[in-house]
Enzyme design. Structure first.
Site, PDB file in Angstrom:
ATOM      1  N   HIS A  33       4.089  48.757 -93.755  1.00  0.00           N
ATOM      2  CA  HIS A  33       4.033  47.323 -94.062  1.00  0.00           C
ATOM      3  C   HIS A  33       3.136  47.093 -95.270  1.00  0.00           C
ATOM      4  O   HIS A  33       2.591  48.043 -95.826  1.00  0.00           O
ATOM      5  CB  HIS A  33       3.516  46.550 -92.839  1.00  0.00           C
ATOM      6  CG  HIS A  33       4.376  46.733 -91.638  1.00  0.00           C
ATOM      7  ND1 HIS A  33       4.060  47.603 -90.633  1.00  0.00           N
ATOM      8  CD2 HIS A  33       5.563  46.184 -91.314  1.00  0.00           C
ATOM      9  CE1 HIS A  33       5.029  47.582 -89.723  1.00  0.00           C
ATOM     10  NE2 HIS A  33       5.955  46.735 -90.113  1.00  0.00           N
ATOM     11  N   SER A  77      10.446  44.438 -89.224  1.00  0.00           N
ATOM     12  CA  SER A  77       9.139  43.850 -89.511  1.00  0.00           C
ATOM     13  C   SER A  77       8.879  43.708 -91.010  1.00  0.00           C
ATOM     14  O   SER A  77       7.948  43.023 -91.407  1.00  0.00           O
ATOM     15  CB  SER A  77       8.035  44.680 -88.858  1.00  0.00           C
ATOM     16  OG  SER A  77       8.181  46.032 -89.214  1.00  0.00           O
ATOM     17  N   ASP A 117      -1.239  52.389 -91.283  1.00  0.00           N
ATOM     18  CA  ASP A 117       0.042  51.771 -91.605  1.00  0.00           C
ATOM     19  C   ASP A 117       0.315  51.852 -93.111  1.00  0.00           C
ATOM     20  O   ASP A 117      -0.263  51.103 -93.892  1.00  0.00           O
ATOM     21  CB  ASP A 117       0.026  50.308 -91.125  1.00  0.00           C
ATOM     22  CG  ASP A 117       1.364  49.598 -91.344  1.00  0.00           C
ATOM     23  OD1 ASP A 117       2.272  50.208 -91.946  1.00  0.00           O
ATOM     24  OD2 ASP A 117       1.481  48.433 -90.910  1.00  0.00           O
TER      25      ASP A 117
END
Ligand SMILES: *[C@@H]1O[C@H](CO)[C@@H](O)[C@H](O)[C@H]1NC(C)=O
Ligand SMILES: *[C@@H]1O[C@H](CO)[C@@H](O)[C@H](O)[C@H]1NC(C)=O
Ligand SMILES: *[C@@H]1O[C@H](CO)[C@@H](O)[C@H](O)[C@H]1NC(C)=O
Ligand SMILES: *[C@@H]1O[C@H](CO)[C@@H](O)[C@H](O)[C@H]1NC(C)=O
Ligand SMILES: *[C@@H]1O[C@H](CO)[C@@H](O)[C@H](O)[C@H]1NC(C)=O
Ligand SMILES: *[C@@H]1O[C@H](CO)[C@@H](O)[C@H](O)[C@H]1NC(C)=O
Ligand SMILES: *[C@@H]1O[C@H](CO)[C@@H](O)[C@H](O)[C@H]1NC(C)=O
Ligand SMILES: *[C@@H]1O[C@H](CO)[C@@H](O)[C@H](O)[C@H]1NC(C)=O
Length: 488
Positions: free
Chosen positions: A459, A226, A456
């Site tokens: 990311h 990702s 998170d």
């Protein structure tokens, strides 16, 4: 004497940080011998000392070179006369080119230069360090001395720039909810305003049209987890924001997304693939095969490939996507994850060696993207804290948590390859961006519905740090023509 170490050629191992990262090492070992002239018709070593008529000498003032050693600092030690500073070496029949620190740094970007010898090597090394430093007085640098080895390195840092970000995420209608921090209600905006400033040069401004021209008719594939999605999406948003009226199509089929600018015939393709090597369902369960890479059949026929893998190698428990690891005939329940990663990367590098024609396909490796789950790495006020609530980058060029072992492995593997692979060395610059992650603003769906709870720190928000990765990618494309001249 200058010698490149650990590097085969300029672009086999041309890291990106590089234009900010020139290391000058000195190792005091033994006496060295004379150099040779590089000019054909003029012997640079035959000549005389003349008083410099242009008043350019000395080339620097020793009091402005902070790391000069006392034993060489004659003026500070009270030497009263100054005439000795004014002489320039004039070879018979030609002139020595004036030393140009900026040009030197450009030519040797990404290189490590080692002086090996006695204290006269140290003398010459310090002279070069002072010359280069004086040409870039605002640069960040790092000097370290470990035993007999001294290292001087130019670095870069994040500076506030009001022209940033590259785009407002609201214009990028296809952005994934997990990256759309502003759309998800992140209240602070300062993190959008930082520009990466390498010290020995400027990053070229990202010009969408120039980018599209350079890649006209080309198919560019990002392959990885990702974090590849993060960079691919950043690039599509940057280009779309530059030309909102330009027609595009976006198609998803399984793990592959294809973003096409028809008018320029440019395809930006994302192929989700967490490990690069094969993950296969067998009777015993899901097996991660460290020396099998049939996945690679899907990577042929592209003009550029940008690989990435790392984060999934670390996952354990319910996040672990395999039940066994296989190497050769051996099946393991688990193994040292760094060892497994290295084996997987070796298999990938062998795939590149046997399948890539460098005249047709350019290969990049998107470097290791760091996480910020542990505040003690950057000396946060509460060591238990993480990226949540961080609103500014770490200033300067040094990440207190130190380098990442995975990056060392990537560099080792790429440095060992004979086919050219360009490393986008994004690790250090991203490590400094503890403020760049979605934290609790990454878990909404496009329409604002919460889909997951969590934090998170892995990311990156868009707009944000991956835009700089793409700016670096762009800088490398611009540099493509000059790549052969990067070789020492
Ligand atoms: C070097 O700089 C210092 C302080 O700026 C000045 O006092 C000194 O005269 C300079 N030395 C030479 C040789 O120009
Ligand atoms: C300079 O670099 C070394 C090695 O990477 C690091 O350990 C050290 O902390 C750095 N020095 C400073 C002043 O940050
Ligand atoms: C992005 O655009 C929206 C809508 O025009 C605006 O409300 C918002 O403030 C902008 N965000 C930033 C960070 O400038
Ligand atoms: C687009 O580029 C491909 C090569 O990637 C080429 O084969 C094709 O003819 C091009 N199409 C157009 C419409 O230019
Ligand atoms: C977008 O596509 C339409 C239909 O194919 C075409 O009429 C239009 O000129 C294109 N727009 C641009 C900016 O090229
Ligand atoms: C960490 O913080 C402490 C206390 O504020 C300080 O003394 C120390 O120098 C800091 N270390 C680093 C690596 O910044
Ligand atoms: C690098 O290549 C050499 C020679 O082919 C080999 O012995 C060594 O194991 C390789 N190292 C890595 C990390 O692949
Ligand atoms: C938001 O999107 C999700 C799936 O993408 C959907 O299940 C949900 O109904 C949507 N919610 C609203 C309010 O549109």
């Amino acid at each position: 004497m200058m010698r490149a170490i650990g590097l085969r050629s300029g672009w086999t191992f041309f890291t990106l940080l590089i234009c900010s990262l020139i290391s000058l090492l000195v190792l005091l070992l033994r006496h060295t011998t004379a150099a040779q002239s590089h000019k054909k018709n003029c012997n640079l070593f035959r000549g005389s000392w003349i008083e410099d008529e242009t008043n350019n000498y000395p080339l620097y003032n020793s009091t402005h070179c902070p790391f000069i050693e006392h034993e060489f600092n004659c003026q500070r030690n009270g030497r009263p006369d100054k005439d000795y500073l004014k002489y320039r070496w004039k070879p018979h029949g030609c002139s020595l080119t004036r030393f140009d620190g900026g040009a030197f740094l450009k030519k040797f970007k990404g290189k490590s230069i080692m002086f090996v010898g006695d204290s006269l090597s140290r003398n010459q090394w310090l002279s070069l360090v002072c010359l280069l430093y004086t040409s870039q007085p605002k640069a960040n640098y790092n000097t370290t001395r470990v035993g007999d080895v001294s290292i001087f390195t130019f670095l870069g840092n994040w500076i506030y720039d009001n022209s940033y970000p590259f785009y407002n995420s609201s214009i990028c209608s296809f952005i994934e909810g997990q990256f759309n921090c502003q759309g998800n209600g992140r209240p602070d905006k300062l993190y959008l305003k930082y520009k990466w400033k390498p010290n020995a040069c400027e990053l070229p401004k990202f010009e969408g049209l120039e980018f599209l021209k350079r890649v006209k008719g080309k198919k560019i594939m990002f392959i990885g987890d990702s974090l590849s999605l993060n960079q691919w999406q950043s690039l599509t948003c940057m280009l779309h924001a530059a030309f909102p009226k330009l027609n595009y199509t976006l198609q998803r089929k399984g793990d592959v997304s294809n973003f096409v600018f028809q008018d320029h015939n440019v395809s930006l393709i994302l192929s989700r693939n967490a490990f690069l090597v094969d993950l296969v369902k067998e009777k015993i369960g899901r097996v991660l095969k460290l020396d099998s890479i049939q996945n690679g059949d899907a990577w042929k026929g592209f003009d550029m490939l940008i690989f990435n893998t790392w984060h999934w190698w670390l996952h354990k428990g319910s996040q672990q996507s395999w039940d066994f690891i296989q190497k050769g005939d051996q099946i393991y329940k688990d193994m040292d994850r760094l060892v497994a990663f290295k084996e997987g990367l070796k298999t990938w590098s062998n795939w590149v060696e046997s399948n890539i024609d460098p005249t047709k396909t350019r290969v990049f490796f998107q470097g290791i993207s760091p996480t910020h789950y542990s505040g003690k790495e950057w000396n946060a006020s509460k060591p238990s804290s993480n990226c949540n609530g961080e609103t500014q980058p770490i200033s300067g060029s040094v990440y207190p948590g130190g380098p990442m072992a995975a990056t060392t492995i990537v560099k080792e593997i790429i440095g060992n390859m004979s086919k050219p692979v360009t490393l986008l060395d994004i690790t250090l610059l991203s490590q400094l961006r503890k403020d760049g992650h979605p934290s609790i603003y990454g878990m909404n769906n496009n329409n604002g519905t919460k889909i997951k709870k969590g934090n998170d720190c892995s990311h990156w928000c868009l707009a944000g740090v991956p835009d700089t990765w793409n700016q670096l990618f762009y800088a490398l494309l611009l540099d493509q023509q000059t790549k052969s001249s990067n070789t020492i």
